[in-house]
Design an enzyme around this catalytic site. Structure first.
Site, PDB file in Angstrom:
ATOM      1  CB  VAL A  65     120.019   0.826  51.734  1.00 30.80           C
ATOM      2  CG1 VAL A  65     120.274   2.305  51.950  1.00 30.80           C
ATOM      3  CG2 VAL A  65     119.489   0.216  53.017  1.00 30.80           C
ATOM      4  CB  CYS A  66     119.412  -2.792  47.385  1.00 30.40           C
ATOM      5  SG  CYS A  66     119.676  -1.878  45.862  1.00 30.40           S
ATOM      6  N   GLY A  67     122.261  -3.334  47.513  1.00 34.17           N
ATOM      7  CA  GLY A  67     123.685  -3.376  47.205  1.00 34.17           C
ATOM      8  C   GLY A  67     124.184  -2.111  46.510  1.00 34.17           C
TER       9      GLY A  67
END
Length: 154
Positions: A65-67
Site C-alpha cells: 500500500v502507498c498513497g
C-alpha cells in the site's frame, strides 16, 4: 499462508490495520516496513523488498500500500516474475487472483478506507488461481518477460 506486507509512510496506518486483520484471519505476516508515518520512505524501496522474495519462495502472497497504490504496483511489477494488481474493489481483487494469478495486491490508502481495504484483502486471500484458459494467458506474459530478459544488457 505467508503474507508479505509493506507500505510507504503515506499508508502506514492502513498497513498496520491490514497486518492485524491478516493475523486475525490466521495467516503469518512478514512486515517489510515502513516503521512509522513520520519518516518519509520511498515506495520503490519497500515494493522491491516485498517483490524480491518471490525468488526465495518465502512468501505466498504480497500486499503493498502507498498513497494511490499505483507507485507500488509499478515498482513491484519491475521485478521479474511478479504480477502486481491494483485493486480498489472486491471484484478486481478476486479477478486479480482467479484470472491473473497476481502475487501482489496493491491498494491506495488515500483512495479507499481501511474497512474496504480489509474486504479486498479477504477476497484476494480467499481466491485461488484455477488455471484453465487463464494459465495460457499468464504463460504468454511470462514468455514475453523472458524474451525481454534474454535481450537485456548489463
Amino acid at each position: 499462508m505467508r503474507i508479505g506486507l509493506g507500505s510507504d509512510h503515506n499508508a502506514f496506518e492502513m498497513k498496520e490495520s491490514i497486518k492485524k486483520y491478516v493475523k486475525e484471519l490466521g495467516h503469518d505476516v512478514y512486515d517489510y516496513g515502513c516503521e512509522d508515518s513520520c519518516s518519509e520512505v520511498d515506495y520503490p524501496e519497500i515494493a522491491f523488498k516485498v517483490a524480491d522474495d518471490i525468488n526465495a519462495d518465502k512468501i505466498d502472497r504480497r500486499i503493498l500500500v502507498c498513497g494511490t497504490g499505483i507507485g507500488v504496483a509499478i515498482a513491484a511489477g519491475k521485478v521479474p516474475g511478479i504480477r502486481a494488481a491494483l485493486c480498489h474493489d472486491t471484484y478486481s481483487a478476486e479477478r486479480a487472483q482467479k484470472s491473473n494469478n497476481a502475487q501482489v495486491l496493491t491498494m491506495g490508502a488515500k483512495i479507499i478506507g481501511i474497512e474496504l481495504a480489509k474486504q479486498i484483502v479477504k477476497v484476494y486471500l480467499e481466491s485461488e488461481f484455477p488455471g484453465g484458459n487463464s494459465a495460457r494467458k499468464i504463460q504468454q506474459i511470462t514468455d514475453k518477460e523472458q524474451e525481454f530478459l534474454k535481450g537485456a544488457t548489463v
